[in-house]
Design a protein around this motif. Sequence first.
Motif, PDB file in Angstrom:
ATOM      1  N   MET A 186       0.856  -1.177   0.000  1.00 24.76           N
ATOM      2  CA  MET A 186       0.000   0.000   0.000  1.00 24.76           C
ATOM      3  C   MET A 186       0.898   1.235   0.000  1.00 24.76           C
ATOM      4  SD  MET A 186      -3.195   0.602   2.581  1.00 24.76           S
ATOM      5  CE  MET A 186      -2.296  -0.305   3.790  1.00 24.76           C
ATOM      6  N   SER A 187       0.619   2.136  -0.915  1.00 27.06           N
ATOM      7  CA  SER A 187       1.438   3.339  -0.977  1.00 27.06           C
ATOM      8  C   SER A 187       0.544   4.546  -1.191  1.00 27.06           C
ATOM      9  CB  SER A 187       2.443   3.216  -2.129  1.00 27.06           C
ATOM     10  OG  SER A 187       1.749   3.112  -3.353  1.00 27.06           O
ATOM     11  N   GLY A 188       1.142   5.697  -1.174  1.00 25.69           N
ATOM     12  CA  GLY A 188       0.398   6.916  -1.406  1.00 25.69           C
ATOM     13  C   GLY A 188      -0.090   7.549  -0.124  1.00 25.69           C
ATOM     14  N   ALA A 189      -0.727   8.691  -0.309  1.00 24.35           N
ATOM     15  CA  ALA A 189      -1.241   9.446   0.827  1.00 24.35           C
ATOM     16  C   ALA A 189      -2.444   8.741   1.440  1.00 24.35           C
ATOM     17  CB  ALA A 189      -1.634  10.838   0.364  1.00 24.35           C
ATOM     18  N   VAL A 190      -2.603   8.883   2.720  1.00 21.31           N
ATOM     19  CA  VAL A 190      -3.747   8.312   3.426  1.00 21.31           C
ATOM     20  C   VAL A 190      -5.002   9.045   2.958  1.00 21.31           C
ATOM     21  CG1 VAL A 190      -4.825   8.013   5.681  1.00 21.31           C
ATOM     22  CG2 VAL A 190      -2.371   7.619   5.413  1.00 21.31           C
ATOM     23  N   GLU A 191      -5.975   8.280   2.442  1.00 20.21           N
ATOM     24  CA  GLU A 191      -7.207   8.871   1.918  1.00 20.21           C
ATOM     25  C   GLU A 191      -8.450   8.482   2.710  1.00 20.21           C
ATOM     26  OE1 GLU A 191      -6.800   9.740  -2.677  1.00 20.21           O
ATOM     27  OE2 GLU A 191      -6.664   7.584  -2.278  1.00 20.21           O
ATOM     28  N   VAL A 192      -8.347   7.424   3.501  1.00 17.34           N
ATOM     29  CA  VAL A 192      -9.501   6.958   4.272  1.00 17.34           C
ATOM     30  C   VAL A 192      -9.123   6.916   5.747  1.00 17.34           C
ATOM     31  CG1 VAL A 192     -11.146   5.078   4.669  1.00 17.34           C
ATOM     32  CG2 VAL A 192     -10.349   5.565   2.335  1.00 17.34           C
ATOM     33  N   GLY A 193      -9.968   7.506   6.553  1.00 13.93           N
ATOM     34  CA  GLY A 193      -9.809   7.423   7.999  1.00 13.93           C
ATOM     35  C   GLY A 193     -10.820   6.444   8.553  1.00 13.93           C
ATOM     36  N   ILE A 194     -10.351   5.508   9.351  1.00  9.79           N
ATOM     37  CA  ILE A 194     -11.237   4.578  10.048  1.00  9.79           C
ATOM     38  C   ILE A 194     -11.183   4.944  11.519  1.00  9.79           C
ATOM     39  CG2 ILE A 194     -11.697   2.173  10.669  1.00  9.79           C
ATOM     40  CD1 ILE A 194     -10.262   1.340   8.076  1.00  9.79           C
ATOM     41  N   ILE A 195     -12.336   5.327  12.061  1.00  8.56           N
ATOM     42  CA  ILE A 195     -12.392   5.669  13.479  1.00  8.56           C
ATOM     43  C   ILE A 195     -13.424   4.789  14.158  1.00  8.56           C
ATOM     44  CG2 ILE A 195     -11.520   8.011  13.223  1.00  8.56           C
ATOM     45  CD1 ILE A 195     -14.391   9.050  13.304  1.00  8.56           C
ATOM     46  N   MET A 196     -13.192   4.566  15.440  1.00 10.61           N
ATOM     47  CA  MET A 196     -14.108   3.721  16.209  1.00 10.61           C
ATOM     48  C   MET A 196     -14.167   4.243  17.624  1.00 10.61           C
ATOM     49  SD  MET A 196     -11.439   0.619  15.970  1.00 10.61           S
ATOM     50  CE  MET A 196     -10.835   1.376  14.465  1.00 10.61           C
ATOM     51  N   GLY A 197     -15.281   3.961  18.286  1.00  9.56           N
ATOM     52  CA  GLY A 197     -15.524   4.502  19.612  1.00  9.56           C
ATOM     53  C   GLY A 197     -14.659   3.923  20.713  1.00  9.56           C
ATOM     54  N   SER A 198     -14.180   2.686  20.533  1.00  8.40           N
ATOM     55  CA  SER A 198     -13.322   2.081  21.546  1.00  8.40           C
ATOM     56  C   SER A 198     -12.470   0.991  20.907  1.00  8.40           C
ATOM     57  CB  SER A 198     -14.152   1.490  22.690  1.00  8.40           C
ATOM     58  OG  SER A 198     -14.872   0.363  22.240  1.00  8.40           O
ATOM     59  N   ARG A 199     -11.431   0.565  21.622  1.00  2.97           N
ATOM     60  CA  ARG A 199     -10.551  -0.484  21.100  1.00  2.97           C
ATOM     61  C   ARG A 199     -11.311  -1.786  20.871  1.00  2.97           C
ATOM     62  NH1 ARG A 199      -4.922  -0.686  24.197  1.00  2.97           N
ATOM     63  NH2 ARG A 199      -4.570  -2.189  22.531  1.00  2.97           N
ATOM     64  N   SER A 200     -12.352  -2.025  21.655  1.00  7.55           N
ATOM     65  CA  SER A 200     -13.119  -3.268  21.480  1.00  7.55           C
ATOM     66  C   SER A 200     -13.843  -3.298  20.131  1.00  7.55           C
ATOM     67  CB  SER A 200     -14.119  -3.447  22.629  1.00  7.55           C
ATOM     68  OG  SER A 200     -15.071  -2.403  22.632  1.00  7.55           O
ATOM     69  N   ASP A 201     -14.053  -2.146  19.499  1.00  5.88           N
ATOM     70  CA  ASP A 201     -14.704  -2.093  18.186  1.00  5.88           C
ATOM     71  C   ASP A 201     -13.784  -2.573  17.065  1.00  5.88           C
ATOM     72  OD1 ASP A 201     -16.911  -1.030  19.461  1.00  5.88           O
ATOM     73  OD2 ASP A 201     -16.444   1.046  18.915  1.00  5.88           O
ATOM     74  N   TRP A 202     -12.488  -2.710  17.351  1.00  5.66           N
ATOM     75  CA  TRP A 202     -11.523  -3.141  16.343  1.00  5.66           C
ATOM     76  C   TRP A 202     -11.884  -4.519  15.777  1.00  5.66           C
ATOM     77  CZ3 TRP A 202      -8.659  -1.522  12.747  1.00  5.66           C
ATOM     78  CH2 TRP A 202      -7.640  -2.308  12.195  1.00  5.66           C
ATOM     79  N   GLU A 203     -12.444  -5.395  16.586  1.00 11.18           N
ATOM     80  CA  GLU A 203     -12.810  -6.735  16.096  1.00 11.18           C
ATOM     81  C   GLU A 203     -13.754  -6.632  14.902  1.00 11.18           C
ATOM     82  OE1 GLU A 203     -12.867 -10.548  15.238  1.00 11.18           O
ATOM     83  OE2 GLU A 203     -11.465  -9.601  16.634  1.00 11.18           O
ATOM     84  N   THR A 204     -14.601  -5.638  14.897  1.00 10.82           N
ATOM     85  CA  THR A 204     -15.476  -5.384  13.746  1.00 10.82           C
ATOM     86  C   THR A 204     -14.767  -4.537  12.698  1.00 10.82           C
ATOM     87  OG1 THR A 204     -17.493  -5.528  15.066  1.00 10.82           O
ATOM     88  CG2 THR A 204     -17.631  -4.276  13.016  1.00 10.82           C
ATOM     89  N   MET A 205     -14.178  -3.443  13.113  1.00  9.54           N
ATOM     90  CA  MET A 205     -13.644  -2.468  12.171  1.00  9.54           C
ATOM     91  C   MET A 205     -12.394  -2.931  11.438  1.00  9.54           C
ATOM     92  SD  MET A 205     -16.025  -0.395  12.322  1.00  9.54           S
ATOM     93  CE  MET A 205     -15.335   0.814  11.195  1.00  9.54           C
ATOM     94  N   ARG A 206     -11.725  -3.939  11.957  1.00  9.81           N
ATOM     95  CA  ARG A 206     -10.536  -4.457  11.255  1.00  9.81           C
ATOM     96  C   ARG A 206     -10.905  -4.978   9.875  1.00  9.81           C
ATOM     97  NH1 ARG A 206      -9.789 -10.004  11.243  1.00  9.81           N
ATOM     98  NH2 ARG A 206     -11.244 -11.174  12.534  1.00  9.81           N
ATOM     99  N   HIS A 207     -12.155  -5.375   9.695  1.00 15.05           N
ATOM    100  CA  HIS A 207     -12.588  -5.886   8.393  1.00 15.05           C
ATOM    101  C   HIS A 207     -12.639  -4.775   7.345  1.00 15.05           C
ATOM    102  CE1 HIS A 207     -13.302  -9.783  10.129  1.00 15.05           C
ATOM    103  NE2 HIS A 207     -13.951  -9.185  11.111  1.00 15.05           N
ATOM    104  N   ALA A 208     -12.942  -3.558   7.750  1.00 16.64           N
ATOM    105  CA  ALA A 208     -12.858  -2.419   6.828  1.00 16.64           C
ATOM    106  C   ALA A 208     -11.400  -2.184   6.442  1.00 16.64           C
ATOM    107  CB  ALA A 208     -13.457  -1.168   7.463  1.00 16.64           C
TER     108      ALA A 208
END
Length: 162
Positions: free
Chosen positions: A1-23
Amino acid sequence: MSGAVEVGIIMGSRSDWETMRHAAETLEALGVAHECKVVSAHRTPQRLYDYATSAAGRGLKVIIAGAGGAAHLPGMAASMTRLPVLGVPVESKALKGMDSLLSIVQMPGGIPVGTLAIGKPGAINAGLLAASILATHDDALAQRLDAWRARQTDAVAETVED
């Protein structure tokens, strides 16, 4: 993966990572540069404000926001930026994510949040939708997205037998 960061993934807590890691994994598979941060609408409101108000200026093009329960993060982020915000309802214990879904999807007119399915499917689709948005101005990404879809189509069996 290269280039400038274009997408921000934010979540309300670290426990949400189990779901958000799929994005994040979906974006990685498509070669889309992204960042992942914990930003709570309720516990870190200044962090949310700073993140959302600086996002466009930092080069982000899309924000994916995952939240559970009262799920104010996507809507509050959307209220502070002109960028598209894609909301992912994280499954909650009490109401299996229906509370999150309804909190995200019921935004008042004038503050849109694109709302996806509850949990893992929503996170995957948020990654794909973010890539689709970026692909409208990125031919190489459009080709990678087309290839992703073709592989998905090819993976579907034509019969119920092997």
